[in-house]
Enzyme design. Structure first.
Site, PDB file in Angstrom:
ATOM      1  N   CYS A 199       0.839  -1.201   0.000  1.00  0.00           N
ATOM      2  CA  CYS A 199       0.000   0.000   0.000  1.00  0.00           C
ATOM      3  C   CYS A 199       0.875   1.252   0.000  1.00  0.00           C
ATOM      4  CB  CYS A 199      -0.916  -0.012   1.216  1.00  0.00           C
ATOM      5  SG  CYS A 199      -1.875   1.509   1.332  1.00  0.00           S
ATOM      6  N   ASN A 227     -13.622   9.570  -2.404  1.00  0.00           N
ATOM      7  CA  ASN A 227     -14.310   8.475  -3.080  1.00  0.00           C
ATOM      8  C   ASN A 227     -14.103   7.255  -2.205  1.00  0.00           C
ATOM      9  OD1 ASN A 227     -14.770  10.178  -5.301  1.00  0.00           O
ATOM     10  ND2 ASN A 227     -12.845   9.575  -6.261  1.00  0.00           N
ATOM     11  N   HIS A 231      -8.432   7.637   2.731  1.00  0.00           N
ATOM     12  CA  HIS A 231      -7.866   8.898   2.262  1.00  0.00           C
ATOM     13  C   HIS A 231      -8.898   9.683   1.470  1.00  0.00           C
ATOM     14  CE1 HIS A 231      -7.573   6.597  -1.482  1.00  0.00           C
ATOM     15  NE2 HIS A 231      -7.335   7.715  -2.122  1.00  0.00           N
TER      16      HIS A 231
HETATM   17 ZN   LIG Z   1      -2.522   1.282   3.468  1.00  0.00          ZN
END
Ligand SMILES: [Zn+2]
Ligand SMILES: [Zn+2]
Ligand SMILES: [Zn+2]
Length: 303
Positions: free
Chosen positions: A32, A119, A132
């Site tokens: 990630c 989103n 986020h």
């Molecule tokens: Zn992450």
């Protein structure tokens, strides 16, 4: 670099950001790019072993200086959190980060409109699951904020103030409220569970809010999002749009946050099809008053 063209037929701008084709798409859990960088591990976008809230330029920008901006705001270093599960203190801190970015981006001569949004969910095209949001600094006034300013003109006063007064008088579409913010399914909602979080007082932007109002706004947003997750007992996809005054200094506005969730039932998505795309008219199979009653109960359950 992205390219902008004006569609003469629709009178609207279209942005071609072809470099975005290359952007990271649903990476494996241990790759990630929004996680903190583990000591000795591969570098992520955030070169720190831990963080609270991080803001940085989008590596795959739709807009970039000197013709706008595109930033990413990571809410937490906890990959598995969500806006709804943040602590109240973190959600409140996020409001201050939003306010800071609005002020800083809004001060730039190349930015006319600072748009903060999130989103959530693959249903709305999310490519990274880590909690986020994003900020676009538009080098022009986009059509939806413009339409809202035209509503002010048409009504001869602040439209969100007038619409809020109507909701407070009728009450049946209100799903949650606190000292500073009111949450309701709007009278003419497009989406089954659309909701607007509106500041009670006329506040053009986050910069005009008292600290207690920012705290209450964070709380109302979290209550709504937790209610959404409780509605069908699943992470609830949505688009969250923060509407504020343009930063040209030419217009006012009234801070409010709109949520457009694509689900109409636990499994069924609303698609934008013939009438919505070709004629611009939404057809909904749910009345806002009915959705509001369901959502109100879900918010009580999700508290
Ligand atoms: Zn992450
Ligand atoms: Zn107002
Ligand atoms: Zn709006």
């Amino acid at each position: 670099m992205s390219e902008r063209r004006v569609s003469e037929l629709r009178g609207e701008e279209v942005v071609y950001a072809v470099q975005r084709q290359e952007r990271t798409f649903l990476p494996a859990r241990d790759h990630c790019p929004l996680d903190a960088t583990r000591p000795g591990g591969p570098a992520t976008e955030i070169p720190f072993p831990a963080f609270e809230i991080a803001v940085f330029d989008n590596r795959f920008p739709s807009f970039e200086a000197p013709d706008g901006a595109a930033e990413v705001i990571v809410y937490t270093d906890d990959h598995d959190a969500s806006f709804g599960t943040l602590t109240a203190a973190r959600a409140e801190a996020l409001m201050w980060v939003w306010r800071h970015r609005y002020a800083e981006l809004g001060a730039r001569a190349d930015i006319d409109y600072v748009f903060i949004f999130e989103n959530r969910g693959v249903e709305v095209g999310v490519t990274l699951h880590h909690p986020h949001g994003q900020i676009y600094g538009y080098p022009f006034l986009p059509p939806i904020p413009l339409a809202e300013l035209l509503a002010d003109e048409r009504r001869g006063g602040c439209a969100p103030c007038a619409l809020l007064a109507r909701e407070l008088a009728e009450r049946e579409r209100i799903v949650h409220e606190n000292d500073a913010a009111v949450v309701y399914v709007p009278y003419a909602a497009r989406w089954a569970y659309e909701a607007h979080v509106v500041m009670r007082a006329h506040r053009p932007s986050l910069l005009d809010c008292e600290p207690a109002e920012l705290s209450a706004l964070a709380s109302a947003l979290q209550r709504l999002v937790r209610g959404y997750d409780a509605l069908f007992q699943r992470p609830f996809p949505y688009v969250m749009a923060v509407h504020q005054a343009p930063t040209t200094g030419l217009h006012e506005g009234h801070l409010h946050v709109e949520f457009y969730p694509p689900l109409r039932t636990a499994e069924k998505l609303k698609y934008l099809a013939g009438s919505e795309q070709g004629a611009g008219t939404f057809i909904s199979d749910t009345l806002p008053e009915e959705s509001a009653a369901t959502l109100r109960e879900a918010i009580a359950r999700g508290a």
